[in-house]
Motif scaffolding. Sequence first.
Motif, PDB file in Angstrom:
ATOM      1  N   LEU A   1      -7.233  25.053 -32.049  1.00 36.52           N
ATOM      2  CA  LEU A   1      -7.076  23.994 -31.052  1.00 36.52           C
ATOM      3  C   LEU A   1      -7.422  22.670 -31.713  1.00 36.52           C
ATOM      4  CD1 LEU A   1      -6.571  23.061 -28.178  1.00 36.52           C
ATOM      5  CD2 LEU A   1      -8.928  23.653 -27.630  1.00 36.52           C
ATOM      6  N   LEU A   2      -6.418  21.826 -31.850  1.00 34.87           N
ATOM      7  CA  LEU A   2      -6.634  20.547 -32.533  1.00 34.87           C
ATOM      8  C   LEU A   2      -6.822  19.429 -31.523  1.00 34.87           C
ATOM      9  CD1 LEU A   2      -6.614  18.914 -35.231  1.00 34.87           C
ATOM     10  CD2 LEU A   2      -4.190  18.522 -34.810  1.00 34.87           C
ATOM     11  N   LEU A   3      -7.991  18.836 -31.564  1.00 36.51           N
ATOM     12  CA  LEU A   3      -8.253  17.693 -30.693  1.00 36.51           C
ATOM     13  C   LEU A   3      -7.698  16.453 -31.370  1.00 36.51           C
ATOM     14  CD1 LEU A   3      -9.703  19.739 -29.194  1.00 36.51           C
ATOM     15  CD2 LEU A   3     -11.852  18.552 -29.520  1.00 36.51           C
TER      16      LEU A   3
ATOM     17  N   GLU B   1      -8.001  31.346 -28.207  1.00 34.19           N
ATOM     18  CA  GLU B   1      -8.631  32.397 -29.007  1.00 34.19           C
ATOM     19  C   GLU B   1      -7.995  33.749 -28.727  1.00 34.19           C
ATOM     20  OE1 GLU B   1     -12.748  33.161 -26.436  1.00 34.19           O
ATOM     21  OE2 GLU B   1     -12.683  31.905 -28.211  1.00 34.19           O
TER      22      GLU B   1
ATOM     23  N   ARG C   1     -13.955  40.768 -34.402  1.00 28.30           N
ATOM     24  CA  ARG C   1     -13.109  41.190 -35.503  1.00 28.30           C
ATOM     25  C   ARG C   1     -13.533  40.432 -36.769  1.00 28.30           C
ATOM     26  NH1 ARG C   1      -7.499  38.614 -33.522  1.00 28.30           N
ATOM     27  NH2 ARG C   1      -8.450  37.240 -31.994  1.00 28.30           N
TER      28      ARG C   1
ATOM     29  N   PRO D   1     -10.523  29.356 -34.392  1.00 33.28           N
ATOM     30  CA  PRO D   1     -10.932  30.549 -33.658  1.00 33.28           C
ATOM     31  C   PRO D   1     -11.518  31.560 -34.629  1.00 33.28           C
ATOM     32  CG  PRO D   1      -8.579  30.588 -33.993  1.00 33.28           C
ATOM     33  CD  PRO D   1      -9.065  29.294 -34.575  1.00 33.28           C
TER      34      PRO D   1
ATOM     35  N   GLU E   1     -18.246  32.074 -32.682  1.00 35.84           N
ATOM     36  CA  GLU E   1     -18.613  32.497 -31.345  1.00 35.84           C
ATOM     37  C   GLU E   1     -17.265  32.504 -30.692  1.00 35.84           C
ATOM     38  OE1 GLU E   1     -20.514  33.548 -29.244  1.00 35.84           O
ATOM     39  OE2 GLU E   1     -22.505  33.335 -30.082  1.00 35.84           O
ATOM     40  N   ASN E   2     -17.124  33.199 -29.636  1.00 33.07           N
ATOM     41  CA  ASN E   2     -15.880  32.985 -28.950  1.00 33.07           C
ATOM     42  C   ASN E   2     -15.745  31.483 -28.773  1.00 33.07           C
ATOM     43  OD1 ASN E   2     -15.419  35.708 -28.795  1.00 33.07           O
ATOM     44  ND2 ASN E   2     -16.632  35.897 -26.914  1.00 33.07           N
ATOM     45  N   LEU E   3     -14.599  31.000 -29.129  1.00 30.36           N
ATOM     46  CA  LEU E   3     -14.392  29.559 -29.155  1.00 30.36           C
ATOM     47  C   LEU E   3     -14.884  28.892 -27.888  1.00 30.36           C
ATOM     48  CD1 LEU E   3     -10.949  28.145 -30.351  1.00 30.36           C
ATOM     49  CD2 LEU E   3     -13.111  26.954 -30.107  1.00 30.36           C
ATOM     50  N   SER E   4     -14.627  29.557 -26.793  1.00 32.64           N
ATOM     51  CA  SER E   4     -14.943  28.942 -25.512  1.00 32.64           C
ATOM     52  C   SER E   4     -16.456  28.820 -25.306  1.00 32.64           C
ATOM     53  CB  SER E   4     -14.345  29.776 -24.386  1.00 32.64           C
ATOM     54  OG  SER E   4     -14.794  31.101 -24.491  1.00 32.64           O
TER      55      SER E   4
ATOM     56  N   ALA F   1      -9.439  26.768 -24.562  1.00 34.87           N
ATOM     57  CA  ALA F   1      -9.969  27.446 -25.741  1.00 34.87           C
ATOM     58  C   ALA F   1      -9.869  28.958 -25.578  1.00 34.87           C
ATOM     59  CB  ALA F   1     -11.421  27.035 -25.979  1.00 34.87           C
TER      60      ALA F   1
ATOM     61  N   PRO G   1      -2.617  26.761 -46.910  1.00 39.49           N
ATOM     62  CA  PRO G   1      -2.172  26.822 -45.516  1.00 39.49           C
ATOM     63  C   PRO G   1      -1.079  25.820 -45.181  1.00 39.49           C
ATOM     64  CG  PRO G   1      -4.413  25.972 -45.675  1.00 39.49           C
ATOM     65  CD  PRO G   1      -4.036  26.455 -47.028  1.00 39.49           C
TER      66      PRO G   1
ATOM     67  N   LEU H   1      -9.794  17.008 -34.887  1.00 42.14           N
ATOM     68  CA  LEU H   1     -10.834  18.031 -34.960  1.00 42.14           C
ATOM     69  C   LEU H   1     -10.228  19.367 -34.566  1.00 42.14           C
ATOM     70  CD1 LEU H   1     -13.756  18.842 -35.331  1.00 42.14           C
ATOM     71  CD2 LEU H   1     -14.208  18.132 -32.994  1.00 42.14           C
ATOM     72  N   LEU H   2     -10.166  20.257 -35.529  1.00 39.26           N
ATOM     73  CA  LEU H   2      -9.531  21.554 -35.280  1.00 39.26           C
ATOM     74  C   LEU H   2     -10.584  22.615 -35.006  1.00 39.26           C
ATOM     75  CD1 LEU H   2      -6.915  23.298 -35.293  1.00 39.26           C
ATOM     76  CD2 LEU H   2      -7.445  23.797 -37.673  1.00 39.26           C
ATOM     77  N   LEU H   3     -10.529  23.160 -33.803  1.00 44.19           N
ATOM     78  CA  LEU H   3     -11.447  24.237 -33.463  1.00 44.19           C
ATOM     79  C   LEU H   3     -10.852  25.535 -33.984  1.00 44.19           C
ATOM     80  CD1 LEU H   3     -12.766  22.046 -32.028  1.00 44.19           C
ATOM     81  CD2 LEU H   3     -12.435  23.197 -29.853  1.00 44.19           C
TER      82      LEU H   3
ATOM     83  N   HIS I   1      -8.215  30.885 -43.205  1.00 44.17           N
ATOM     84  CA  HIS I   1      -7.240  30.661 -44.264  1.00 44.17           C
ATOM     85  C   HIS I   1      -6.059  29.830 -43.787  1.00 44.17           C
ATOM     86  CE1 HIS I   1      -8.871  34.468 -46.364  1.00 44.17           C
ATOM     87  NE2 HIS I   1      -9.370  33.394 -46.907  1.00 44.17           N
ATOM     88  N   ARG I   2      -5.772  29.947 -42.512  1.00 40.30           N
ATOM     89  CA  ARG I   2      -4.591  29.277 -41.978  1.00 40.30           C
ATOM     90  C   ARG I   2      -4.847  27.827 -41.613  1.00 40.30           C
ATOM     91  NH1 ARG I   2      -2.447  33.584 -38.723  1.00 40.30           N
ATOM     92  NH2 ARG I   2      -3.883  32.969 -37.093  1.00 40.30           N
ATOM     93  N   ALA I   3      -6.106  27.458 -41.540  1.00 35.88           N
ATOM     94  CA  ALA I   3      -6.434  26.128 -41.013  1.00 35.88           C
ATOM     95  C   ALA I   3      -6.061  25.027 -42.000  1.00 35.88           C
ATOM     96  CB  ALA I   3      -7.922  26.061 -40.682  1.00 35.88           C
TER      97      ALA I   3
END
Lengths: 367, 367
Positions: free
Chosen positions: B107-109, B101, A116, A111, A78-81, B97, B59, A107-109, A123-125
């Motif tokens: 975004l890492l908490l 995005e 898209r 995006p 979802e859009n992160l926000s 956020a 990564p 905790l990595l959110l 892959h980058r996380a």
Amino acid sequence: MARSMHVRRPATLASLAAELGVSRTTVSNAYNRPDQLSPELRRRVLDTARRLGYPGPDPVARSLRTRKAGAVGLLLTENLSYAFRDPAAIGFLEGLALACEDAGTGLLLVPANPEREDVASVHRAGVDGFVVYSVPDDDPHLAAVLERPVPTVVCDQPDMGTVDRVGIDDKGAMYGLAQHLISLGHRRVGVICMRLARDRNDGFVTPERQHAAHFHVQRNRLSGLAEAFSEAGVDWSRIPVVERFDHNIASGESAAAQVLDADPQITALICCSDILALGAMQEAARRGLRVPHDLTITGFDGIREAEQAGLTTVRQPVLEKGRAAGKLLLDTNERARPRSVNLSTELIIGKTSAAPRGASEERWFGP
Amino acid sequence: MARSMHVRRPATLASLAAELGVSRTTVSNAYNRPDQLSPELRRRVLDTARRLGYPGPDPVARSLRTRKAGAVGLLLTENLSYAFRDPAAIGFLEGLALACEDAGTGLLLVPANPEREDVASVHRAGVDGFVVYSVPDDDPHLAAVLERPVPTVVCDQPDMGTVDRVGIDDKGAMYGLAQHLISLGHRRVGVICMRLARDRNDGFVTPERQHAAHFHVQRNRLSGLAEAFSEAGVDWSRIPVVERFDHNIASGESAAAQVLDADPQITALICCSDILALGAMQEAARRGLRVPHDLTITGFDGIREAEQAGLTTVRQPVLEKGRAAGKLLLDTNERARPRSVNLSTELIIGKTSAAPRGASEERWFGP
DNA sequence: AATTGGTTCTGAACCGTTACGGTCACTTCA
DNA sequence: TGAAGTGACCGTAACGGTTCAGAACCAATT
């Protein structure tokens, strides 16, 4: 001071070791294993580090070597926000954050714009595991996560058989809610649900689309309704079901309007979320329909706003869901994977459901 | 099939290259620079990758080499989950956020339990930059962040001169609110504020503690009040100021009780946050005090719940604050650092402030 | 025939760290 | 007195990639 000023590159563990005339191992130990070297040397290392502006071991290099990132990723698609606008999502996040801080994990959110198909963010996380929360089952981001060689727990998703799962019995819960309405006498109802797939379809939903819905949660809730009403002798294919892509109050309003326009005779409006139900309440008010006297409205989730509104709904433990997901992911006990956790729900009978206006109570006791 | 089954270790870029008989560079290019190799070879690489279960470039290793983590860290120094319970913090997070995005950044908490002085989580965070949100200025986590060689933007913090900053004019905003109350005739007031330092002090606050407060925001709000009331001839040192460590409705209730017990004659209760003000409203109701007839109550923040309650408050653009912080951090234009952004606030005069009961309006126009 | 240019691929250096298995000097104890 | 133990430190080998300056090849131009 003979301190060389041509230090363009920032100091590294190696340069620090060279400066000190000790091995890199020793410098590393100064940070990670204080017991492995004498206090004096350690102090000397740390002092020199400060002098050289060495900020301590590089986290990324350390992660590479130790194969630990110290963080878990959260995929929301979802859009992160959005996660911060939906009360149920916030509750889930809070629970997940709780589990993370207990474990000292970040905790990595991640995006993951649903527009898209850009899967690169997954892959980058740099994470030790993923939590996937309520994404369509055909989402490319989900597929990308499953390809990553890290533990994963999916939430509000179908059981994939290969990864841990946390969820509730959406179908059973909605079935129970439907039975409540049926026992009150409702037969002619309308339904409002959230998006069923990745494509926008703001309008009526065919039975095929209901069945093929890519959102596990919505599919099961609808299926619970269909089953209950079918058993009660209602032709489910004639029940108006309206879908909304965006999940907010306004969607609930417009969807309610659409259902009520299509069949002004309905006695109950069943919403697949509290947010949509709150919107429906507003539309009902606008039309001068008194709830529950003229129209019964129900929700799903049990968010605080719903409680305040006295909404009849199904309460699900969103915070616990997040926490359970985190615990499952962070529990190193690999043995029993994949595991599946079902949390229990509770039917909350509020002030927004009642017998339909014209119904005579006796009817349900007679032959 | 001659596929070797003794593949314990997962495939790497190198093993894939070996299997294919090409160089590692070529495999890398297959993923990152499709134009650098022929389509056929690329397909062959990707196919073989799938066959070997190679999940694509690691990564973390990539981050080490490229010096980019693709994520920014957020330091809250509160139990991580707190961020999801406080409406203002949620708004900030949403804004942040949003900015993330837009940039395709994670975004890492960062978990930073204020109880333990464990700064390791800051050291472990593989991020390209930090946002620090409303932590005490003597927080060790903040110090640890500042030692990291990455860009940082602090929010609701004093200007450090070395890093970017986003905030509002807390002092000026509160000064304005105080003037509003003064013009209504309030002179005998009480104040409820959030925690002023890392130690718990649930009770009255000495002027020294107010002055030495480690939370920039609280210090400035109190200072704005002190200035305004002093200018109006009020001896600020006699104004009861009560502090609460935990930030929730219950704190507002008990703090209000404490102030009202200490001086039942006060005509206004100034709260340093809407949450505390909402709690104060409840305590007032419990005591049978009618707001604003018997008691004026004001808040700060402008959260939705406050708006619904008609609270007189200062609205600050929390979402914009988060977004600005993110934009500042992600804006690669290094030139103008450090930058400082002040967002504007708005005094909201709601239904919870009025002239004190005994006040004659004329009094303020006479000689 | 020599030069130019373009595409495709390679070799080696480098990113900064930690794991592993030592060495070495110095006790301790029978 | 010699064997075993202990504390302090070190060398090497990864960890898994990206990058850059070329090499090799071929076609087209001078």
